[in-house]
Design an enzyme around this catalytic site. Structure first.
Site, PDB file in Angstrom:
ATOM      1  N   ASP A 224      14.958  -0.294   1.232  1.00 12.07           N
ATOM      2  CA  ASP A 224      15.845  -0.439   2.383  1.00 12.07           C
ATOM      3  C   ASP A 224      16.954  -1.415   2.002  1.00 12.07           C
ATOM      4  OD1 ASP A 224      17.050  -0.906   4.809  1.00 12.07           O
ATOM      5  OD2 ASP A 224      15.204  -1.159   5.932  1.00 12.07           O
TER       6      ASP A 224
ATOM      7  N   ASP B 233       3.636   3.323   6.696  1.00 13.46           N
ATOM      8  CA  ASP B 233       2.938   3.053   7.960  1.00 13.46           C
ATOM      9  C   ASP B 233       3.804   2.314   8.971  1.00 13.46           C
ATOM     10  OD1 ASP B 233       3.074   0.510   6.644  1.00 13.46           O
ATOM     11  OD2 ASP B 233       1.493  -0.196   7.979  1.00 13.46           O
TER      12      ASP B 233
ATOM     13  N   ARG C 239      -0.021   6.688   7.712  1.00 12.95           N
ATOM     14  CA  ARG C 239       0.087   6.819   6.252  1.00 12.95           C
ATOM     15  C   ARG C 239      -0.329   8.204   5.762  1.00 12.95           C
ATOM     16  NH1 ARG C 239       1.031   1.710   3.984  1.00 12.95           N
ATOM     17  NH2 ARG C 239      -0.011  -0.043   4.991  1.00 12.95           N
TER      18      ARG C 239
ATOM     19  N   LYS D 191       0.815  -1.192   0.000  1.00 12.61           N
ATOM     20  CA  LYS D 191       0.000   0.000   0.000  1.00 12.61           C
ATOM     21  C   LYS D 191       0.860   1.258   0.000  1.00 12.61           C
ATOM     22  CE  LYS D 191      -3.349  -2.262   3.006  1.00 12.61           C
ATOM     23  NZ  LYS D 191      -3.886  -2.246   4.384  1.00 12.61           N
ATOM     24  N   GLY D 192       2.101   1.137   0.443  1.00 13.38           N
ATOM     25  CA  GLY D 192       2.921   2.313   0.741  1.00 13.38           C
ATOM     26  C   GLY D 192       3.049   3.331  -0.367  1.00 13.38           C
TER      27      GLY D 192
ATOM     28  N   PHE E  41      14.009   4.176  10.458  1.00 11.07           N
ATOM     29  CA  PHE E  41      12.660   3.785  10.046  1.00 11.07           C
ATOM     30  C   PHE E  41      11.789   5.035   9.979  1.00 11.07           C
ATOM     31  CE2 PHE E  41       8.504   1.830  10.188  1.00 11.07           C
ATOM     32  CZ  PHE E  41       8.695   0.726   9.373  1.00 11.07           C
ATOM     33  N   VAL E  42      11.064   5.181   8.878  1.00 10.89           N
ATOM     34  CA  VAL E  42      10.249   6.385   8.693  1.00 10.89           C
ATOM     35  C   VAL E  42       8.793   6.019   8.409  1.00 10.89           C
ATOM     36  CG1 VAL E  42      12.137   7.871   7.902  1.00 10.89           C
ATOM     37  CG2 VAL E  42      10.877   6.492   6.228  1.00 10.89           C
TER      38      VAL E  42
HETATM   39  P1  5GP Z   1      13.497  -3.804   1.465  1.00  9.30           P
HETATM   40  O1  5GP Z   1      13.060  -5.109   0.847  1.00  9.30           O
HETATM   41  O2  5GP Z   1      14.079  -2.835   0.481  1.00  9.30           O
HETATM   42  O3  5GP Z   1      14.416  -4.019   2.644  1.00  9.30           O
HETATM   43  O4  5GP Z   1      12.219  -3.168   2.111  1.00  9.30           O
HETATM   44  C1  5GP Z   1      11.228  -2.631   1.333  1.00  9.30           C
HETATM   45  C2  5GP Z   1       9.898  -2.596   2.026  1.00  9.30           C
HETATM   46  O5  5GP Z   1      10.019  -2.582   3.453  1.00  9.30           O
HETATM   47  C3  5GP Z   1       9.197  -1.316   1.650  1.00  9.30           C
HETATM   48  O6  5GP Z   1       8.409  -1.477   0.485  1.00  9.30           O
HETATM   49  C4  5GP Z   1       8.380  -1.027   2.887  1.00  9.30           C
HETATM   50  O7  5GP Z   1       7.164  -1.734   2.815  1.00  9.30           O
HETATM   51  C5  5GP Z   1       9.208  -1.597   4.025  1.00  9.30           C
HETATM   52  N1  5GP Z   1      10.079  -0.563   4.614  1.00  9.30           N
HETATM   53  C6  5GP Z   1      11.418  -0.476   4.516  1.00  9.30           C
HETATM   54  N2  5GP Z   1      11.879   0.584   5.198  1.00  9.30           N
HETATM   55  C7  5GP Z   1      10.795   1.194   5.735  1.00  9.30           C
HETATM   56  C8  5GP Z   1      10.617   2.362   6.555  1.00  9.30           C
HETATM   57  O8  5GP Z   1      11.543   3.097   6.953  1.00  9.30           O
HETATM   58  N3  5GP Z   1       9.338   2.666   6.901  1.00  9.30           N
HETATM   59  C9  5GP Z   1       8.261   1.918   6.522  1.00  9.30           C
HETATM   60  N4  5GP Z   1       7.067   2.308   6.941  1.00  9.30           N
HETATM   61  N5  5GP Z   1       8.398   0.803   5.739  1.00  9.30           N
HETATM   62  C10 5GP Z   1       9.642   0.459   5.358  1.00  9.30           C
END
Ligand code: 5GP
Length: 177
Positions: A102, A158, A164, A42-43, A151-152
């Site tokens: 991330d 969310d 959100r 959803k982000g 973390f944001v």
């Molecule tokens: P990755 O696979 O790149 O480690 O993580 C990607 C997913 O993790 C993003 O699409 C999101 O859903 C979640 N995510 C990663 N970092 C953050 C953050 O700082 N805040 C939030 N709310 N979600 C995050």
């Protein structure tokens, strides 16, 4: 109880300006081949909506919903598809619109999955990319902001479905939910 929110990482006004800039770049790059925007729910819903309005081309939309297994604030790289795309990607110019990268594991998985569907081209537009944490070389064509590895929340992002609708991207200081 006060919300466990820290500093504003990207204020709404900077989001607005940068997204207008991204829209201009995408408009120029895709002038002869309007893109199919693939939003990752959803982000990315808020980013997708603002970005699409900044692109002056006849874009089309589709959405996927994915969830990564693991704790709330850390992804494991194992991605589960909750909702797949409705449209066929064959010969389409696909632009994946993602909220935040991330470790990069989620995007690496999505890119592989969608590349297998024979699009004419496949690129990524990520609003936020965390400093120094990309484990795989993702080749993200459009990046809104590089941010510190905290973390944001806000602007679509969310914790346990909250925050959100904050207009800014803000540091989250609380425990994972
Ligand atoms: P990755 O696979 O790149 O480690 O993580 C990607 C997913 O993790 C993003 O699409 C999101 O859903 C979640 N995510 C990663 N970092 C953050 C953050 O700082 N805040 C939030 N709310 N979600 C995050």
């Amino acid at each position: 109880m006060t919300d466990p929110l820290g500093a504003v990482v990207v204020p709404a006004e900077e989001l607005r300006e940068r997204i207008l800039g991204l829209g201009k770049e995408i408009t120029a790059d895709y002038a002869e081949r309007p893109p199919l925007l693939v939003g990752v729910l959803k982000g990315a819903f808020m980013f997708m909506s603002d970005l699409a309005r900044a692109i002056d081309l006849p874009v089309e939309f589709d959405f996927m919903a994915v969830s990564s297994y693991g704790s709330a604030t850390r992804t494991s790289g194992v991605v589960r598809i909750i909702k797949d795309l409705d449209l066929d990607l064959t010969d389409r110019h696909v632009l994946i619109v993602e909220d935040i990268v991330d470790s990069g594991l989620t995007l690496a998985y999505l890119r592989r999955l969608l590349a297998a569907r024979q699009p004419a081209s496949l690129e990524i537009c990520a609003l936020l990319v965390k400093d120094g944490l990309q484990k795989s070389d993702l080749d993200i064509k459009y990046v809104g902001f590089q941010i510190p590895p905290d973390f944001v929340v806000g602007y679509g992002l969310d914790v346990g479905e909250r925050y959100r609708n904050l207009p800014d991207v803000v540091e989250y200081l609380g425990p994972p939910e």
